[in-house]
Design an enzyme around this catalytic site. Structure first.
Site, short mmCIF file in Angstrom:
data_model
loop_
_atom_site.label_atom_id
_atom_site.label_comp_id
_atom_site.label_asym_id
_atom_site.label_seq_id
_atom_site.Cartn_x
_atom_site.Cartn_y
_atom_site.Cartn_z
CG ASN A 24 0.37 33.91 37.21
OD1 ASN A 24 0.90 35.02 37.22
ND2 ASN A 24 -0.70 33.63 37.92
CB THR A 104 -4.40 28.86 40.63
OG1 THR A 104 -3.89 28.07 39.55
CG2 THR A 104 -4.74 27.98 41.80
CE LYS A 106 -1.32 31.69 41.73
NZ LYS A 106 -2.24 31.86 40.59
CG HIS A 205 -4.08 19.95 33.54
ND1 HIS A 205 -5.01 20.94 33.64
CD2 HIS A 205 -2.99 20.53 32.97
CE1 HIS A 205 -4.52 22.06 33.14
NE2 HIS A 205 -3.29 21.85 32.73
CD GLU A 208 0.60 17.93 32.62
OE1 GLU A 208 -0.09 18.09 33.65
OE2 GLU A 208 1.34 18.80 32.17
P1 IMP Z 1 -1.86 30.37 37.19
O1 IMP Z 1 -2.93 29.41 37.62
O2 IMP Z 1 -2.40 31.54 36.42
O3 IMP Z 1 -1.01 30.83 38.35
O4 IMP Z 1 -0.91 29.62 36.14
C1 IMP Z 1 0.17 28.77 36.52
C2 IMP Z 1 -0.32 27.47 37.12
O5 IMP Z 1 -0.98 26.70 36.11
C3 IMP Z 1 0.80 26.56 37.60
O6 IMP Z 1 1.19 26.87 38.91
C4 IMP Z 1 0.13 25.18 37.55
O7 IMP Z 1 -0.67 24.94 38.69
C5 IMP Z 1 -0.75 25.30 36.34
N1 IMP Z 1 -0.11 24.73 35.14
C6 IMP Z 1 0.48 25.39 34.13
N2 IMP Z 1 0.96 24.53 33.20
C7 IMP Z 1 0.67 23.30 33.66
C8 IMP Z 1 0.90 21.98 33.13
O8 IMP Z 1 1.50 21.74 32.08
N3 IMP Z 1 0.43 20.96 33.90
C9 IMP Z 1 -0.23 21.14 35.07
N4 IMP Z 1 -0.47 22.35 35.57
C10 IMP Z 1 -0.01 23.42 34.88
ZN ZN Z 2 -2.19 23.13 31.48
#
Ligand code: IMP
Ligand code: ZN
Length: 344
Positions: A24, A104, A106, A205, A208
């Site tokens: 995302n 993630t 959902k 991660h 950070e």
């Molecule tokens: P998704 O898992 O495809 O929904 O991608 C977005 C999610 O990735 C965010 O809601 C975070 O949980 C995670 N995410 C994206 N970039 C970062 C980062 O720089 N640090 C920590 N988590 C991140």
């Molecule tokens: Zn990341």
């Protein structure tokens, strides 16, 4: 200027491996706006969305507000399928030959979405991409399922079990991500242990933000790869070097969120010069308005890397993928061939 135009051209031509990209976070601007416009007047306002575009800096907390906005827009399986298809198309166009995409899963009961149907939507997007692609040697993709740091032990375990179930669909590992100021490391250890016991690989991660106790505990657990590792004290730096765990480094992400003050100050230089394994990655190509070629070009300029060093960086990423050893060797051989045999 972050880099010279010819440096970007050189980096675009390099075959590359992407190991840290959130689905995302990699959404195209145009897609985000289009999906938001369809919802305008309901749950989301266009100013919220417009806020996101291409700011020079966005503190980490603001980034997570932005992810919440993106997640309010991407609540249908059709949207997830589209994003997955477009992310692959964008990576392939950028000469990425292998990618580990993380997301993630959902559960959104209000929208009739389960973690399983979410993942089916991702797989559909990948299938749609391949069905439409005419590339002879196409991008190869594998998936990591992410645990969000807001999740409980049970929710994390649910994701780990799903990852194990979906192994034959290309899931190779688990990721721990989300707002680093939220939650406690111990909460997710059972899920990460479960994944590891079932033969999955784990990326975490870490560092950070400055949180030495947590970073020490993560290093002691010894993930297969670490993301970021920006905020360490001298003792943690030493432990990291001794651990030899490869690090996914995302230059734009770290500078835009303020985890690192500038490109020149980025820990890439010390790690790379010290011979520690590092892999350049985008993190969130949509949110940080970047591409993997651009990240390589920024590194080339900020750390004065030669063409040969850039080729080596691209090649050695193959040693840190979460494929089985046989597949990994095939990928490395393919990279050597694409790089013209000059990097052996
Ligand atoms: P998704 O898992 O495809 O929904 O991608 C977005 C999610 O990735 C965010 O809601 C975070 O949980 C995670 N995410 C994206 N970039 C970062 C980062 O720089 N640090 C920590 N988590 C991140
Ligand atoms: Zn990341």
């Amino acid at each position: 200027m972050l880099y010279r135009p010819e440096q970007l051209v050189f980096c675009q031509a390099l075959p590359k491996i992407e190991l840290h990209a959130h689905l995302n976070g990699s959404i195209r601007d145009a897609t985000l706006r289009e999906l938001a416009a369809q919802l305008n007047g309901t749950s989301i306002s266009m100013p919220d969305v417009q806020l996101r575009t291409q700011q020079a800096s966005r503190p980490l907390g603001e980034c997570f507000k932005l992810f919440d906005v993106i997640h309010q827009i991407t609540t249908t399986c059709a949207a997830i399928t589209r994003i997955a298809r477009e992310v692959l198309a964008d990576m392939a166009a950028d000469n990425v030959v292998y990618a580990e995409l993380r997301t993630t899963p959902k559960s959104l009961p209000r929208h009739g979405m389960t973690k399983e149907s979410y993942m089916s939507a991702v797989f559909q997007g990948i299938d749609d991409y391949y069905a439409a692609s005419s590339r002879a040697h196409d991008i190869q993709v594998r998936l990591l399922l992410s645990i969000d740091r807001r999740q409980s032990t049970d929710e994390a375990l649910e994701t780990a079990r799903l990852a194990v179930q979906l192994r034959d669909k290309g899931v190779v590992g688990l990721d721990l991500s989300g707002n680093p100021s939220v939650g406690q490391w111990e909460t997710w250890v059972p899920a990460l242990d479960f994944a590891r016991q079932h033969g999955l690989r784990v990326a975490v991660h870490a560092g950070e933000v400055y949180n030495p106790e947590e970073t020490a505990a993560i290093l002691a657990w010894a993930p297969d790869r670490l993301g970021h590792m920006c905020c360490l004290d001298a003792s943690l730096e030493q432990q990291l070097l001794l651990s030899r765990v490869p690090i996914e480094l995302c230059l734009s992400s770290n500078v835009i969120t303020g985890s690192v003050p500038s490109y020149q100050d980025h820990h890439f230089a010390a790690l790379h010069n010290g011979g520690h394994s590092v892999v350049l990655c985008t993190d969130d190509s949509g949110v940080f308005a970047t591409t993997l070629s651009r990240e390589y070009a920024i590194a080339a300029s900020a750390f004065t890397l030669s063409d040969e060093q850039l080729r080596q960086l691209a090649l050695t990423a193959a040693d840190h993928v979460f494929l089985e050893p046989g597949e990994r060797q095939v990928l490395r051989a393919r990279m050597e061939q694409l790089l013209g045999g000059s990097s052996k």
